[in-house]
Design a protein around this motif. Structure first.
Motif, PDB file in Angstrom:
ATOM      1  N   ALA A  71       9.313 -12.187  -2.172  1.00  0.00           N
ATOM      2  CA  ALA A  71      10.245 -11.147  -2.601  1.00  0.00           C
ATOM      3  C   ALA A  71       9.517 -10.061  -3.396  1.00  0.00           C
ATOM      4  CB  ALA A  71      11.377 -11.748  -3.419  1.00  0.00           C
ATOM      5  N   MET A  72       8.643 -10.474  -4.289  1.00  0.00           N
ATOM      6  CA  MET A  72       7.896  -9.499  -5.096  1.00  0.00           C
ATOM      7  C   MET A  72       6.917  -8.716  -4.219  1.00  0.00           C
ATOM      8  SD  MET A  72       7.518  -8.042  -7.936  1.00  0.00           S
ATOM      9  CE  MET A  72       8.323  -9.031  -9.141  1.00  0.00           C
ATOM     10  N   ALA A  73       6.274  -9.392  -3.279  1.00  0.00           N
ATOM     11  CA  ALA A  73       5.336  -8.710  -2.378  1.00  0.00           C
ATOM     12  C   ALA A  73       6.051  -7.638  -1.565  1.00  0.00           C
ATOM     13  CB  ALA A  73       4.659  -9.722  -1.454  1.00  0.00           C
ATOM     14  N   ARG A  74       7.245  -7.958  -1.053  1.00  0.00           N
ATOM     15  CA  ARG A  74       8.014  -6.976  -0.293  1.00  0.00           C
ATOM     16  C   ARG A  74       8.384  -5.791  -1.180  1.00  0.00           C
ATOM     17  NH1 ARG A  74      13.033  -8.505   1.900  1.00  0.00           N
ATOM     18  NH2 ARG A  74      12.789  -6.765   3.339  1.00  0.00           N
ATOM     19  N   HIS A  75       8.786  -6.067  -2.398  1.00  0.00           N
ATOM     20  CA  HIS A  75       9.154  -5.008  -3.345  1.00  0.00           C
ATOM     21  C   HIS A  75       7.952  -4.102  -3.634  1.00  0.00           C
ATOM     22  CE1 HIS A  75      10.963  -3.006  -6.773  1.00  0.00           C
ATOM     23  NE2 HIS A  75       9.907  -3.352  -7.486  1.00  0.00           N
ATOM     24  N   GLN A  76       6.805  -4.717  -3.925  1.00  0.00           N
ATOM     25  CA  GLN A  76       5.606  -3.934  -4.239  1.00  0.00           C
ATOM     26  C   GLN A  76       5.131  -3.128  -3.024  1.00  0.00           C
ATOM     27  OE1 GLN A  76       3.717  -7.550  -5.973  1.00  0.00           O
ATOM     28  NE2 GLN A  76       2.906  -6.088  -7.469  1.00  0.00           N
ATOM     29  N   LEU A  77       5.185  -3.722  -1.848  1.00  0.00           N
ATOM     30  CA  LEU A  77       4.758  -3.018  -0.635  1.00  0.00           C
ATOM     31  C   LEU A  77       5.674  -1.826  -0.361  1.00  0.00           C
ATOM     32  CD1 LEU A  77       2.446  -3.383   1.362  1.00  0.00           C
ATOM     33  CD2 LEU A  77       4.004  -4.672   2.825  1.00  0.00           C
ATOM     34  N   ARG A  78       6.967  -1.997  -0.576  1.00  0.00           N
ATOM     35  CA  ARG A  78       7.924  -0.899  -0.409  1.00  0.00           C
ATOM     36  C   ARG A  78       7.588   0.252  -1.361  1.00  0.00           C
ATOM     37  NH1 ARG A  78      12.528  -3.208  -2.218  1.00  0.00           N
ATOM     38  NH2 ARG A  78      12.549  -4.479  -0.346  1.00  0.00           N
ATOM     39  N   LYS A  79       7.261  -0.087  -2.605  1.00  0.00           N
ATOM     40  CA  LYS A  79       6.929   0.938  -3.600  1.00  0.00           C
ATOM     41  C   LYS A  79       5.636   1.666  -3.220  1.00  0.00           C
ATOM     42  CE  LYS A  79       6.129   1.411  -8.601  1.00  0.00           C
ATOM     43  NZ  LYS A  79       4.913   2.204  -8.513  1.00  0.00           N
ATOM     44  N   ILE A  80       4.620   0.922  -2.813  1.00  0.00           N
ATOM     45  CA  ILE A  80       3.347   1.529  -2.416  1.00  0.00           C
ATOM     46  C   ILE A  80       3.556   2.438  -1.215  1.00  0.00           C
ATOM     47  CG2 ILE A  80       1.066   1.030  -1.429  1.00  0.00           C
ATOM     48  CD1 ILE A  80       1.151  -1.590  -3.205  1.00  0.00           C
ATOM     49  N   GLU A  81       4.328   1.965  -0.241  1.00  0.00           N
ATOM     50  CA  GLU A  81       4.589   2.771   0.961  1.00  0.00           C
ATOM     51  C   GLU A  81       5.315   4.068   0.595  1.00  0.00           C
ATOM     52  OE1 GLU A  81       7.238   4.284   4.062  1.00  0.00           O
ATOM     53  OE2 GLU A  81       8.008   2.808   2.646  1.00  0.00           O
ATOM     54  N   SER A  82       6.259   3.995  -0.326  1.00  0.00           N
ATOM     55  CA  SER A  82       7.027   5.190  -0.690  1.00  0.00           C
ATOM     56  C   SER A  82       6.174   6.242  -1.410  1.00  0.00           C
ATOM     57  CB  SER A  82       8.225   4.806  -1.563  1.00  0.00           C
ATOM     58  OG  SER A  82       7.816   4.444  -2.852  1.00  0.00           O
ATOM     59  N   GLU A  83       5.075   5.815  -2.012  1.00  0.00           N
ATOM     60  CA  GLU A  83       4.215   6.732  -2.755  1.00  0.00           C
ATOM     61  C   GLU A  83       3.012   7.220  -1.960  1.00  0.00           C
ATOM     62  OE1 GLU A  83       3.289   4.436  -6.233  1.00  0.00           O
ATOM     63  OE2 GLU A  83       5.268   4.745  -7.112  1.00  0.00           O
ATOM     64  N   MET A  84       2.858   6.700  -0.732  1.00  0.00           N
ATOM     65  CA  MET A  84       1.692   7.071   0.092  1.00  0.00           C
ATOM     66  C   MET A  84       1.795   8.492   0.613  1.00  0.00           C
ATOM     67  SD  MET A  84       0.556   3.919   2.522  1.00  0.00           S
ATOM     68  CE  MET A  84      -0.735   4.850   3.314  1.00  0.00           C
ATOM     69  N   GLU A  85       0.674   9.173   0.584  1.00  0.00           N
ATOM     70  CA  GLU A  85       0.573  10.522   1.150  1.00  0.00           C
ATOM     71  C   GLU A  85      -0.572  10.502   2.150  1.00  0.00           C
ATOM     72  OE1 GLU A  85      -1.123  14.421  -0.720  1.00  0.00           O
ATOM     73  OE2 GLU A  85       0.948  14.105  -1.389  1.00  0.00           O
ATOM     74  N   LEU A  86      -0.275  10.846   3.391  1.00  0.00           N
ATOM     75  CA  LEU A  86      -1.305  10.839   4.429  1.00  0.00           C
ATOM     76  C   LEU A  86      -1.701  12.238   4.828  1.00  0.00           C
ATOM     77  CD1 LEU A  86       0.170   7.968   6.574  1.00  0.00           C
ATOM     78  CD2 LEU A  86      -1.714   7.836   4.983  1.00  0.00           C
TER      79      LEU A  86
END
Length: 123
Positions: free
Chosen positions: A108-123
């Motif tokens: 659950a925490m991994a999914r939460h953290q991955l969601r946060k990282i993905e939302s902050e990514m700039e490509l």
């Protein structure tokens, strides 16, 4: 906003992380890889998981579901493999793939953290 290299390094701070890759599912190519090793070839795993993503997208289309995929979880005996499709315009056709040690990870925490990282990514 976070660049790709920084985002991949942040993914490796998730408890139990073995390795992470940013993958283009139209080509199956990894755009960036951190971690892995002799027991987990992330380039091979990323290319193989491209087939998983494509199959699920085709299935949704055949079913007529107008849903987006948030993430896909593959549970192994000793690992979790989590695939998170990027949702931003610049991330169209890309996914984050992370392998986690099952005995150390909090899913659950991994999914939460991955969601946060993905939302902050700039490509």
């Amino acid at each position: 906003m976070t660049d790709m290299d920084t985002a991949l390094k942040e993914c490796m701070t998730i408890e139990g992380a073995i390795g992470v890759a940013l993958v283009d599912y139209t080509s199956g190519m990894s755009l960036g890889v951190v971690g892995g090793g002799k027991d987990l070839d992330l380039t091979v795993a990323a290319a193989g998981n491209t087939d998983v993503v494509r199959a699920k997208l085709r299935t949704l289309e055949m079913l007529g579901l107008k849903e987006g995929i948030e993430d896909i979880l593959i549970t192994l005996d000793s690992q979790y493999h989590l695939i998170r499709l990027l949702t931003g315009r610049a991330g169209k056709g890309l996914f984050l793939y992370i392998a986690l040690q099952r005995n150390r990870a909090n899913l659950a925490m991994a999914r939460h953290q991955l969601r946060k990282i993905e939302s902050e990514m700039e490509l």
